[in-house]
Design a protein around this motif. Structure first.
Motif, PDB file in Angstrom:
ATOM      1  N   ALA A 109      36.869  40.437  34.164  1.00  0.00           N
ATOM      2  CA  ALA A 109      37.673  41.193  33.243  1.00  0.00           C
ATOM      3  C   ALA A 109      38.357  40.047  32.579  1.00  0.00           C
ATOM      4  O   ALA A 109      38.730  39.157  32.928  1.00  0.00           O
ATOM      5  CB  ALA A 109      38.635  42.173  33.814  1.00  0.00           C
ATOM      6  N   GLU A 133      42.570  42.618  29.007  1.00  0.00           N
ATOM      7  CA  GLU A 133      42.275  43.908  29.927  1.00  0.00           C
ATOM      8  C   GLU A 133      43.124  43.814  30.892  1.00  0.00           C
ATOM      9  O   GLU A 133      43.757  44.914  31.193  1.00  0.00           O
ATOM     10  CB  GLU A 133      40.795  43.872  30.382  1.00  0.00           C
ATOM     11  CG  GLU A 133      39.841  44.125  29.132  1.00  0.00           C
ATOM     12  CD  GLU A 133      38.342  43.963  29.527  1.00  0.00           C
ATOM     13  OE1 GLU A 133      37.509  44.745  29.204  1.00  0.00           O
ATOM     14  OE2 GLU A 133      38.130  43.019  30.245  1.00  0.00           O
ATOM     15  N   ARG A 134      43.304  42.856  31.640  1.00  0.00           N
ATOM     16  CA  ARG A 134      44.233  42.667  32.974  1.00  0.00           C
ATOM     17  C   ARG A 134      45.516  43.022  32.517  1.00  0.00           C
ATOM     18  O   ARG A 134      46.437  43.737  33.143  1.00  0.00           O
ATOM     19  CB  ARG A 134      44.162  41.423  33.546  1.00  0.00           C
ATOM     20  CG  ARG A 134      42.698  41.134  34.167  1.00  0.00           C
ATOM     21  CD  ARG A 134      42.673  39.936  35.149  1.00  0.00           C
ATOM     22  NE  ARG A 134      43.372  39.987  36.343  1.00  0.00           N
ATOM     23  CZ  ARG A 134      43.338  39.263  37.045  1.00  0.00           C
ATOM     24  NH1 ARG A 134      42.264  38.188  37.128  1.00  0.00           N
ATOM     25  NH2 ARG A 134      44.069  39.353  38.285  1.00  0.00           N
ATOM     26  N   LYS A 153      44.263  49.787  36.026  1.00  0.00           N
ATOM     27  CA  LYS A 153      42.823  49.488  36.176  1.00  0.00           C
ATOM     28  C   LYS A 153      41.924  50.556  35.756  1.00  0.00           C
ATOM     29  O   LYS A 153      40.988  50.420  35.285  1.00  0.00           O
ATOM     30  CB  LYS A 153      42.807  48.709  37.464  1.00  0.00           C
ATOM     31  CG  LYS A 153      43.498  47.263  37.555  1.00  0.00           C
ATOM     32  CD  LYS A 153      43.141  46.840  38.863  1.00  0.00           C
ATOM     33  CE  LYS A 153      43.772  45.509  39.039  1.00  0.00           C
ATOM     34  NZ  LYS A 153      44.994  45.383  39.160  1.00  0.00           N
ATOM     35  N   ILE A 194      38.506  48.356  34.960  1.00  0.00           N
ATOM     36  CA  ILE A 194      38.133  47.321  35.608  1.00  0.00           C
ATOM     37  C   ILE A 194      39.009  47.589  37.200  1.00  0.00           C
ATOM     38  O   ILE A 194      39.250  48.547  37.323  1.00  0.00           O
ATOM     39  CB  ILE A 194      39.067  46.086  35.022  1.00  0.00           C
ATOM     40  CG1 ILE A 194      40.582  46.572  35.150  1.00  0.00           C
ATOM     41  CG2 ILE A 194      38.696  45.788  33.636  1.00  0.00           C
ATOM     42  CD1 ILE A 194      41.599  45.397  34.690  1.00  0.00           C
ATOM     43  N   LYS A 241      34.822  43.939  35.071  1.00  0.00           N
ATOM     44  CA  LYS A 241      34.570  45.040  34.273  1.00  0.00           C
ATOM     45  C   LYS A 241      33.842  46.029  35.152  1.00  0.00           C
ATOM     46  O   LYS A 241      32.549  45.467  35.449  1.00  0.00           O
ATOM     47  CB  LYS A 241      33.875  44.607  32.928  1.00  0.00           C
ATOM     48  CG  LYS A 241      34.882  43.660  32.278  1.00  0.00           C
ATOM     49  CD  LYS A 241      34.304  43.392  30.821  1.00  0.00           C
ATOM     50  CE  LYS A 241      34.948  42.351  29.982  1.00  0.00           C
ATOM     51  NZ  LYS A 241      34.418  42.069  28.736  1.00  0.00           N
ATOM     52  N   GLU A 242      34.175  47.126  35.359  1.00  0.00           N
ATOM     53  CA  GLU A 242      33.600  48.234  36.221  1.00  0.00           C
ATOM     54  C   GLU A 242      32.089  48.475  35.433  1.00  0.00           C
ATOM     55  O   GLU A 242      31.218  48.696  36.032  1.00  0.00           O
ATOM     56  CB  GLU A 242      34.233  49.498  36.314  1.00  0.00           C
ATOM     57  CG  GLU A 242      33.516  50.348  37.355  1.00  0.00           C
ATOM     58  CD  GLU A 242      34.819  51.368  37.963  1.00  0.00           C
ATOM     59  OE1 GLU A 242      34.692  51.731  39.070  1.00  0.00           O
ATOM     60  OE2 GLU A 242      35.605  52.006  36.955  1.00  0.00           O
TER      61      GLU A 242
END
Length: 241
Positions: free
Chosen positions: A19, A23-24, A86, A91, A148-149
């Protein structure tokens, strides 16, 4: 950020992308916003209840302070590596090898967050910026990373991809079965590398593998030696499945 690929001992290829810092941070901001709403609502409720002063303090500790203190740890442990922030950003926390972190890993990340959190510590942000997997100190200590999921994929590898899976194949180095997944992934990445110093890295790694396993190469080529080590490792891994 480049995608990394790992092949586990159970013949599962795991592809994952770290990620980004943005994003975090966005997930963290969402978490802080939700925590703020929770604090505001519980304090408002507490002010409207006519509770004894001693019980009010107990209520505050149990219902407000403790859940907030352990928010990230509890969320990640019970929600597969995801806080609410998250989850919204898609993520989550995984081990570097793609597996699910243990309770101890989640706990270690949580304990180190006050020291290296990207908002509370400039050191934490610097470590994330300098690390190729965007890991903070807590991640490095726990062996975890945030990915990143949507880019996380687990694909069973076809046995046809392994040319040594024949009935007459005989391992050359039985000691290769003692290698860890992390060590095997280092060997794989080195062999697949296209960098200018590839030959030097292969030579240095082959020497370390020889010392680690206490083996003497039968091949005259260091690269072929490492390839044989990998084939033997996968042979023994297949025997266990």
């Amino acid at each position: 950020m480049a995608e990394s690929t790992i092949i586990t001992g159970q013949f599962v290829r795991i592809s994952q992308t770290p990620a980004s810092i943005g994003e975090r941070l966005m997930a963290l901001i969402i978490d802080y916003f939700l925590i703020g709403l929770y604090i505001l609502s519980t304090i408002t409720l507490l002010s409207k209840l006519s509770l004894p002063s001693g019980f009010s303090l107990f209520f505050f500790l149990c219902v407000v302070y403790l859940p907030i203190l352990g928010y990230s740890f509890l969320c990640e442990m019970f929600n597969h590596g995801q806080s609410f922030g998250k989850k919204l950003i898609n993520i989550r926390v995984v081990k570097v090898d793609g597996s699910t972190p243990s309770i101890g890993s989640y706990l270690l990340r949580w304990l180190l967050f006050p020291i290296d959190g990207p908002i509370t510590s400039g050191l934490g942000l610097l470590v994330v910026l300098l690390n190729k997997n965007n890991q903070r100190l807590g991640d490095l200590a726990a062996g975890t990373m945030v990915i990143k999921e949507k880019n996380y994929r687990k694909i069973h590898v076809s046995l046809d991809e392994f040319d040594y899976l024949t009935q007459n194949y005989h391992p050359v180095y039985p000691q290769s079965a003692d290698l860890s997944l992390e060590q095997v992934n280092v060997i794989t990445r080195t062999l697949e590398s296209s960098e200018k110093d590839r030959a030097r890295r292969i030579t240095a790694l082959a020497k370390k593998v020889q010392e680690l396993l206490s083996v003497t190469p039968r091949e005259g080529n260091q690269e072929k030696f490492l390839q044989t080590i990998l084939r033997d490792y996968q042979y023994y891994a297949l025997e266990e499945t």
